[in-house]
Design an enzyme around this catalytic site. Structure first.
Site, short mmCIF file in Angstrom:
data_model
loop_
_atom_site.label_atom_id
_atom_site.label_comp_id
_atom_site.label_asym_id
_atom_site.label_seq_id
_atom_site.Cartn_x
_atom_site.Cartn_y
_atom_site.Cartn_z
N TYR A 172 -17.63 -25.73 8.11
CA TYR A 172 -16.46 -25.76 7.25
C TYR A 172 -15.53 -26.88 7.73
O TYR A 172 -15.40 -27.12 8.93
CB TYR A 172 -15.75 -24.40 7.28
CG TYR A 172 -14.59 -24.28 6.33
CD1 TYR A 172 -14.72 -24.67 5.00
CD2 TYR A 172 -13.36 -23.78 6.75
CE1 TYR A 172 -13.66 -24.57 4.12
CE2 TYR A 172 -12.29 -23.66 5.88
CZ TYR A 172 -12.45 -24.07 4.57
OH TYR A 172 -11.39 -23.97 3.70
N TYR A 182 -7.34 -20.69 9.09
CA TYR A 182 -8.70 -20.55 9.63
C TYR A 182 -8.58 -20.55 11.15
O TYR A 182 -8.87 -21.53 11.81
CB TYR A 182 -9.55 -21.72 9.13
CG TYR A 182 -11.06 -21.52 9.24
CD1 TYR A 182 -11.73 -20.62 8.41
CD2 TYR A 182 -11.81 -22.24 10.15
CE1 TYR A 182 -13.10 -20.46 8.49
CE2 TYR A 182 -13.19 -22.08 10.24
CZ TYR A 182 -13.82 -21.19 9.40
OH TYR A 182 -15.18 -21.03 9.48
P1 NAI Z 1 -21.51 -13.84 4.60
O1 NAI Z 1 -20.69 -12.64 4.88
O2 NAI Z 1 -22.46 -13.77 3.45
O3 NAI Z 1 -22.37 -14.28 5.86
C1 NAI Z 1 -22.01 -14.10 7.18
C2 NAI Z 1 -23.10 -13.24 7.79
O4 NAI Z 1 -23.03 -13.28 9.20
C3 NAI Z 1 -23.02 -11.77 7.39
O5 NAI Z 1 -24.24 -11.38 6.79
C4 NAI Z 1 -22.81 -11.06 8.71
O6 NAI Z 1 -23.44 -9.80 8.73
C5 NAI Z 1 -23.49 -12.04 9.66
N1 NAI Z 1 -23.14 -11.90 11.08
C6 NAI Z 1 -21.92 -11.84 11.64
N2 NAI Z 1 -22.03 -11.72 12.98
C7 NAI Z 1 -23.35 -11.72 13.27
C8 NAI Z 1 -24.11 -11.63 14.47
N3 NAI Z 1 -23.52 -11.49 15.65
N4 NAI Z 1 -25.46 -11.66 14.39
C9 NAI Z 1 -26.09 -11.79 13.20
N5 NAI Z 1 -25.41 -11.88 12.03
C10 NAI Z 1 -24.07 -11.85 12.06
O7 NAI Z 1 -20.47 -15.03 4.43
P2 NAI Z 1 -20.64 -16.59 4.15
O8 NAI Z 1 -19.25 -17.05 3.85
O9 NAI Z 1 -21.70 -16.86 3.18
O10 NAI Z 1 -21.03 -17.17 5.57
C11 NAI Z 1 -22.22 -17.89 5.85
C12 NAI Z 1 -21.89 -19.17 6.58
O11 NAI Z 1 -21.20 -20.04 5.69
C13 NAI Z 1 -20.98 -18.99 7.80
O12 NAI Z 1 -21.39 -19.86 8.83
C14 NAI Z 1 -19.64 -19.44 7.26
O13 NAI Z 1 -18.76 -19.87 8.27
C15 NAI Z 1 -20.09 -20.58 6.37
N6 NAI Z 1 -19.09 -21.08 5.41
C16 NAI Z 1 -18.50 -20.24 4.51
C17 NAI Z 1 -17.55 -20.72 3.63
C18 NAI Z 1 -16.91 -19.81 2.64
O14 NAI Z 1 -15.92 -20.19 2.02
N7 NAI Z 1 -17.43 -18.62 2.41
C19 NAI Z 1 -17.14 -22.13 3.62
C20 NAI Z 1 -17.86 -22.96 4.58
C21 NAI Z 1 -18.78 -22.43 5.45
#
Ligand code: NAI
Length: 286
Positions: A172, A182
Protein backbone atom coordinates in the site's frame (compact mmCIF):
# COMPACT_ATOMS: atom_id res chain seq x y z
CA UNK A 1 0.44 -29.28 -17.06
CA UNK A 2 -1.49 -26.46 -15.41
CA UNK A 3 0.18 -24.32 -12.79
CA UNK A 4 -0.37 -24.77 -9.08
CA UNK A 5 -0.74 -21.77 -6.79
CA UNK A 6 -0.61 -21.41 -3.02
CA UNK A 7 -2.44 -18.30 -1.86
CA UNK A 8 -1.88 -17.23 1.73
CA UNK A 9 -4.51 -14.90 3.23
CA UNK A 10 -7.95 -15.97 2.05
CA UNK A 11 -10.69 -16.13 4.68
CA UNK A 12 -13.75 -14.78 2.86
CA UNK A 13 -14.84 -13.72 -0.63
CA UNK A 14 -14.22 -9.97 -0.21
CA UNK A 15 -10.48 -9.50 -0.16
CA UNK A 16 -7.68 -9.35 -2.70
CA UNK A 17 -6.62 -12.95 -1.97
CA UNK A 18 -9.98 -14.30 -3.10
CA UNK A 19 -9.93 -12.17 -6.26
CA UNK A 20 -6.39 -13.33 -7.08
CA UNK A 21 -7.47 -16.94 -6.56
CA UNK A 22 -10.30 -16.41 -9.03
CA UNK A 23 -8.12 -14.80 -11.68
CA UNK A 24 -5.60 -17.61 -11.39
CA UNK A 25 -8.33 -20.25 -11.49
CA UNK A 26 -9.82 -18.60 -14.58
CA UNK A 27 -6.37 -18.83 -16.21
CA UNK A 28 -6.31 -22.57 -15.48
CA UNK A 29 -4.26 -22.77 -12.27
CA UNK A 30 -4.96 -25.23 -9.48
CA UNK A 31 -5.75 -23.33 -6.27
CA UNK A 32 -4.51 -24.10 -2.75
CA UNK A 33 -5.17 -21.57 -0.02
CA UNK A 34 -3.74 -20.82 3.41
CA UNK A 35 -6.35 -19.50 5.82
CA UNK A 36 -5.61 -17.82 9.15
CA UNK A 37 -6.31 -20.42 11.86
CA UNK A 38 -8.89 -18.38 13.84
CA UNK A 39 -10.85 -17.75 10.63
CA UNK A 40 -10.61 -21.31 9.28
CA UNK A 41 -13.81 -22.76 10.70
CA UNK A 42 -16.14 -20.09 9.41
CA UNK A 43 -14.41 -19.99 6.03
CA UNK A 44 -14.63 -23.74 5.49
CA UNK A 45 -18.22 -23.87 6.74
CA UNK A 46 -19.27 -21.03 4.45
CA UNK A 47 -17.50 -22.66 1.52
CA UNK A 48 -19.17 -26.00 2.20
CA UNK A 49 -22.63 -24.49 2.65
CA UNK A 50 -22.41 -22.69 -0.70
CA UNK A 51 -22.30 -19.19 0.78
CA UNK A 52 -19.55 -18.23 -1.70
CA UNK A 53 -21.02 -20.00 -4.74
CA UNK A 54 -22.15 -16.76 -6.37
CA UNK A 55 -18.67 -15.25 -6.05
CA UNK A 56 -16.99 -18.50 -7.07
CA UNK A 57 -18.36 -18.00 -10.59
CA UNK A 58 -15.64 -17.70 -13.22
CA UNK A 59 -16.05 -15.89 -16.54
CA UNK A 60 -16.74 -19.21 -18.34
CA UNK A 61 -19.63 -19.95 -15.96
CA UNK A 62 -17.89 -22.71 -13.98
CA UNK A 63 -17.21 -22.41 -10.23
CA UNK A 64 -13.70 -21.88 -8.89
CA UNK A 65 -12.46 -25.07 -7.25
CA UNK A 66 -10.22 -24.76 -4.21
CA UNK A 67 -8.32 -28.05 -4.12
CA UNK A 68 -7.28 -27.72 -0.49
CA UNK A 69 -7.52 -25.24 2.37
CA UNK A 70 -4.56 -25.26 4.79
CA UNK A 71 -4.74 -23.68 8.24
CA UNK A 72 -1.93 -21.13 8.52
CA UNK A 73 -0.62 -18.63 11.00
CA UNK A 74 2.18 -16.78 9.24
CA UNK A 75 3.58 -15.21 12.40
CA UNK A 76 4.94 -18.59 13.51
CA UNK A 77 7.67 -20.35 11.56
CA UNK A 78 8.02 -23.64 13.45
CA UNK A 79 6.06 -25.53 16.13
CA UNK A 80 8.66 -24.62 18.75
CA UNK A 81 7.91 -20.91 18.16
CA UNK A 82 4.26 -21.21 19.22
CA UNK A 83 3.62 -19.88 22.74
CA UNK A 84 1.58 -21.93 25.22
CA UNK A 85 -1.42 -19.59 25.29
CA UNK A 86 -1.84 -19.88 21.51
CA UNK A 87 -1.44 -23.67 21.60
CA UNK A 88 -4.18 -23.87 24.24
CA UNK A 89 -6.43 -21.28 22.58
CA UNK A 90 -9.57 -23.08 21.48
CA UNK A 91 -9.55 -21.40 18.08
CA UNK A 92 -6.18 -23.05 17.41
CA UNK A 93 -6.56 -26.32 19.27
CA UNK A 94 -8.80 -27.88 16.62
CA UNK A 95 -6.18 -27.45 13.86
CA UNK A 96 -2.66 -28.73 13.49
CA UNK A 97 0.46 -28.15 11.37
CA UNK A 98 -0.28 -24.50 10.70
CA UNK A 99 3.16 -22.94 11.17
CA UNK A 100 4.81 -21.79 7.95
CA UNK A 101 7.33 -24.62 7.92
CA UNK A 102 4.67 -27.27 8.52
CA UNK A 103 2.33 -25.87 5.85
CA UNK A 104 5.15 -25.93 3.28
CA UNK A 105 5.92 -29.52 4.30
CA UNK A 106 2.25 -30.51 3.98
CA UNK A 107 1.97 -28.94 0.53
CA UNK A 108 5.13 -30.77 -0.51
CA UNK A 109 3.71 -34.06 0.76
CA UNK A 110 0.33 -33.50 -0.88
CA UNK A 111 1.40 -32.05 -4.22
CA UNK A 112 5.19 -32.16 -4.55
CA UNK A 113 5.62 -28.64 -5.92
CA UNK A 114 3.97 -25.32 -6.67
CA UNK A 115 4.55 -22.66 -9.35
CA UNK A 116 2.99 -19.59 -7.78
CA UNK A 117 3.12 -18.16 -4.25
CA UNK A 118 0.73 -15.37 -3.27
CA UNK A 119 1.02 -13.39 -0.03
CA UNK A 120 -2.20 -11.50 0.62
CA UNK A 121 -2.15 -10.95 4.34
CA UNK A 122 -1.39 -8.24 6.83
CA UNK A 123 -2.12 -7.52 10.44
CA UNK A 124 -1.27 -4.61 12.70
CA UNK A 125 -2.89 -4.73 16.14
CA UNK A 126 -2.37 -0.98 16.64
CA UNK A 127 -3.20 0.10 13.08
CA UNK A 128 -5.69 2.68 14.30
CA UNK A 129 -3.05 4.41 16.49
CA UNK A 130 -0.74 7.06 15.00
CA UNK A 131 2.87 5.90 14.66
CA UNK A 132 3.84 8.35 17.37
CA UNK A 133 1.57 6.50 19.80
CA UNK A 134 2.45 2.98 18.69
CA UNK A 135 4.06 0.63 21.20
CA UNK A 136 7.18 -1.38 20.42
CA UNK A 137 5.14 -4.58 20.59
CA UNK A 138 2.50 -3.22 18.25
CA UNK A 139 5.12 -2.10 15.75
CA UNK A 140 6.98 -5.40 15.85
CA UNK A 141 3.72 -7.34 15.54
CA UNK A 142 2.83 -5.36 12.39
CA UNK A 143 6.23 -6.11 10.86
CA UNK A 144 6.03 -9.77 11.89
CA UNK A 145 2.58 -10.41 10.43
CA UNK A 146 2.83 -8.14 7.39
CA UNK A 147 6.50 -8.20 6.29
CA UNK A 148 8.48 -11.07 7.77
CA UNK A 149 5.53 -13.35 7.00
CA UNK A 150 6.44 -12.92 3.32
CA UNK A 151 10.14 -13.57 3.90
CA UNK A 152 9.20 -16.70 5.84
CA UNK A 153 6.67 -17.96 3.29
CA UNK A 154 9.09 -17.50 0.41
CA UNK A 155 11.95 -19.05 2.38
CA UNK A 156 9.92 -22.17 3.16
CA UNK A 157 8.14 -22.51 -0.19
CA UNK A 158 10.88 -21.57 -2.63
CA UNK A 159 12.57 -25.00 -2.36
CA UNK A 160 9.36 -26.60 -3.69
CA UNK A 161 8.73 -23.94 -6.38
CA UNK A 162 9.37 -24.96 -9.96
CA UNK A 163 11.99 -22.80 -11.75
CA UNK A 164 10.25 -20.09 -13.76
CA UNK A 165 7.70 -19.67 -10.99
CA UNK A 166 6.76 -16.40 -9.37
CA UNK A 167 5.52 -14.84 -6.16
CA UNK A 168 3.47 -11.75 -5.50
CA UNK A 169 2.43 -9.77 -2.44
CA UNK A 170 0.16 -6.79 -1.79
CA UNK A 171 1.42 -3.47 -0.55
CA UNK A 172 0.00 0.00 0.00
CA UNK A 173 1.27 3.47 -0.92
CA UNK A 174 1.37 4.48 2.76
CA UNK A 175 4.91 3.01 2.63
CA UNK A 176 6.19 5.95 0.59
CA UNK A 177 3.66 8.77 1.03
CA UNK A 178 1.98 10.06 4.17
CA UNK A 179 -1.43 8.43 4.62
CA UNK A 180 -2.77 9.63 7.98
CA UNK A 181 -4.77 6.84 9.63
CA UNK A 182 -2.63 3.93 8.41
CA UNK A 183 -0.84 3.63 11.70
CA UNK A 184 0.53 1.12 14.17
CA UNK A 185 3.68 0.62 12.11
CA UNK A 186 1.69 -0.64 9.11
CA UNK A 187 3.25 2.04 6.89
CA UNK A 188 6.66 0.85 8.10
CA UNK A 189 5.68 -2.78 7.47
CA UNK A 190 4.73 -2.00 3.85
CA UNK A 191 8.03 -0.14 3.34
CA UNK A 192 9.87 -3.23 4.55
CA UNK A 193 7.79 -5.46 2.27
CA UNK A 194 8.66 -3.32 -0.76
CA UNK A 195 12.35 -3.21 0.04
CA UNK A 196 12.38 -6.95 0.68
CA UNK A 197 10.70 -7.47 -2.71
CA UNK A 198 13.89 -6.17 -4.33
CA UNK A 199 16.37 -8.11 -2.23
CA UNK A 200 14.33 -11.32 -2.47
CA UNK A 201 13.95 -10.85 -6.22
CA UNK A 202 17.73 -10.95 -6.46
CA UNK A 203 18.22 -13.87 -4.09
CA UNK A 204 15.33 -16.06 -5.31
CA UNK A 205 16.06 -15.10 -8.91
CA UNK A 206 19.72 -16.09 -8.80
CA UNK A 207 19.28 -19.22 -6.73
CA UNK A 208 15.89 -20.56 -7.86
CA UNK A 209 14.87 -18.64 -11.03
CA UNK A 210 11.82 -17.34 -9.16
CA UNK A 211 10.43 -13.83 -9.69
CA UNK A 212 9.29 -11.63 -6.79
CA UNK A 213 7.00 -8.63 -7.29
CA UNK A 214 4.51 -6.68 -5.24
CA UNK A 215 1.30 -4.90 -6.21
CA UNK A 216 0.63 -1.53 -4.64
CA UNK A 217 -3.14 -1.71 -4.61
CA UNK A 218 -5.70 1.05 -4.29
CA UNK A 219 -8.30 1.01 -1.53
CA UNK A 220 -10.79 -1.88 -1.25
CA UNK A 221 -13.47 -2.33 1.41
CA UNK A 222 -12.16 -5.74 2.56
CA UNK A 223 -12.61 -7.14 6.04
CA UNK A 224 -9.06 -6.09 6.99
CA UNK A 225 -9.52 -2.58 5.57
CA UNK A 226 -12.83 -2.05 7.39
CA UNK A 227 -11.03 -2.82 10.64
CA UNK A 228 -8.73 0.17 10.01
CA UNK A 229 -11.75 2.46 9.95
CA UNK A 230 -10.90 4.97 7.20
CA UNK A 231 -11.47 2.87 4.12
CA UNK A 232 -14.66 4.62 2.92
CA UNK A 233 -12.84 7.93 3.03
CA UNK A 234 -9.92 6.47 1.03
CA UNK A 235 -12.25 5.03 -1.60
CA UNK A 236 -14.00 8.40 -1.94
CA UNK A 237 -10.68 10.22 -2.11
CA UNK A 238 -9.42 7.89 -4.81
CA UNK A 239 -12.61 8.26 -6.82
CA UNK A 240 -12.37 12.04 -6.61
CA UNK A 241 -8.66 12.36 -7.37
CA UNK A 242 -7.38 9.44 -9.45
CA UNK A 243 -6.83 9.77 -13.22
CA UNK A 244 -9.38 6.98 -13.80
CA UNK A 245 -12.54 7.88 -11.92
CA UNK A 246 -14.10 4.61 -10.95
CA UNK A 247 -14.19 2.40 -7.90
CA UNK A 248 -11.36 -0.12 -7.95
CA UNK A 249 -12.61 -3.70 -8.08
CA UNK A 250 -10.74 -6.57 -6.45
CA UNK A 251 -10.83 -8.37 -9.81
CA UNK A 252 -8.63 -5.70 -11.37
CA UNK A 253 -5.96 -6.48 -8.79
CA UNK A 254 -6.58 -10.19 -9.33
CA UNK A 255 -6.01 -9.84 -13.06
CA UNK A 256 -2.80 -7.82 -12.58
CA UNK A 257 -1.58 -10.49 -10.16
CA UNK A 258 -2.36 -13.21 -12.72
CA UNK A 259 -0.25 -11.31 -15.27
CA UNK A 260 2.61 -10.84 -12.80
CA UNK A 261 2.83 -14.55 -12.00
CA UNK A 262 2.42 -15.66 -15.62
CA UNK A 263 5.09 -16.03 -18.34
CA UNK A 264 3.68 -12.84 -19.92
CA UNK A 265 5.72 -10.95 -17.29
CA UNK A 266 8.82 -13.16 -17.48
CA UNK A 267 11.21 -10.18 -17.39
CA UNK A 268 9.51 -8.34 -14.53
CA UNK A 269 10.96 -8.90 -11.07
CA UNK A 270 11.73 -6.78 -8.02
CA UNK A 271 8.98 -4.37 -9.04
CA UNK A 272 6.27 -2.46 -7.23
CA UNK A 273 3.37 -2.37 -9.69
CA UNK A 274 0.59 0.14 -9.00
CA UNK A 275 -2.94 -1.10 -9.49
CA UNK A 276 -4.79 1.92 -8.18
CA UNK A 277 -6.51 3.72 -11.07
CA UNK A 278 -3.33 5.82 -11.28
CA UNK A 279 -3.79 7.62 -7.96
CA UNK A 280 -0.08 7.22 -7.13
CA UNK A 281 0.86 9.48 -10.03
CA UNK A 282 -1.04 12.50 -8.69
CA UNK A 283 0.93 15.22 -6.93
CA UNK A 284 -2.08 16.99 -5.43
CA UNK A 285 -5.71 16.22 -4.76
CA UNK A 286 -8.09 18.22 -6.91
P1 NAI B 1 -8.43 -9.46 3.77
O1 NAI B 1 -9.08 -9.34 5.10
O2 NAI B 1 -9.20 -10.12 2.68
O3 NAI B 1 -7.03 -10.22 3.86
C1 NAI B 1 -6.17 -10.22 4.94
C2 NAI B 1 -6.04 -11.67 5.36
O4 NAI B 1 -4.93 -11.83 6.22
C3 NAI B 1 -7.25 -12.20 6.10
O5 NAI B 1 -7.75 -13.35 5.43
C4 NAI B 1 -6.69 -12.58 7.46
O6 NAI B 1 -7.34 -13.72 7.99
C5 NAI B 1 -5.25 -12.88 7.09
N1 NAI B 1 -4.29 -12.88 8.20
C6 NAI B 1 -4.10 -11.94 9.15
N2 NAI B 1 -3.11 -12.32 9.98
C7 NAI B 1 -2.66 -13.52 9.54
C8 NAI B 1 -1.65 -14.43 9.98
N3 NAI B 1 -0.92 -14.18 11.06
N4 NAI B 1 -1.46 -15.58 9.29
C9 NAI B 1 -2.20 -15.86 8.19
N5 NAI B 1 -3.17 -15.03 7.73
C10 NAI B 1 -3.40 -13.88 8.40
O7 NAI B 1 -8.02 -7.97 3.38
P2 NAI B 1 -7.25 -7.35 2.13
O8 NAI B 1 -7.45 -5.88 2.29
O9 NAI B 1 -7.67 -7.99 0.87
O10 NAI B 1 -5.74 -7.66 2.43
C11 NAI B 1 -4.88 -8.41 1.58
C12 NAI B 1 -3.59 -7.66 1.35
O11 NAI B 1 -3.88 -6.51 0.56
C13 NAI B 1 -2.91 -7.16 2.62
O12 NAI B 1 -1.51 -7.29 2.49
C14 NAI B 1 -3.29 -5.69 2.62
O13 NAI B 1 -2.39 -4.90 3.37
C15 NAI B 1 -3.20 -5.41 1.14
N6 NAI B 1 -3.82 -4.14 0.70
C16 NAI B 1 -5.13 -3.87 0.97
C17 NAI B 1 -5.69 -2.67 0.57
C18 NAI B 1 -7.12 -2.36 0.85
O14 NAI B 1 -7.53 -1.22 0.69
N7 NAI B 1 -7.93 -3.33 1.24
C19 NAI B 1 -4.91 -1.65 -0.16
C20 NAI B 1 -3.54 -2.06 -0.45
C21 NAI B 1 -3.03 -3.25 0.00
Amino acid sequence: RGKRAFIAGVADDNGYGWAIAKSLAAAGAEILVGTWVPALNIFETSLRRGKFDESRKLPNGSLMQITKVYPLDAVYDRPEDVPEDIKKNKRYAGSSKWTVQEVAESVKQDFGSIDILVHSLANGPEVSKPLLETSRNGYLAAISASSYSFVSLLKHFVPIMNPGGASISLTYIASERIIPGYGGGMSSAKAALESDTQVLAFEAGRKYKIRVNTISAGPLGSRAAKAIGFIDKMIEYSFANAPIQKELSADEVGNAAAFLVSPLSSAITGAVVYVDNGLNAMGVGI
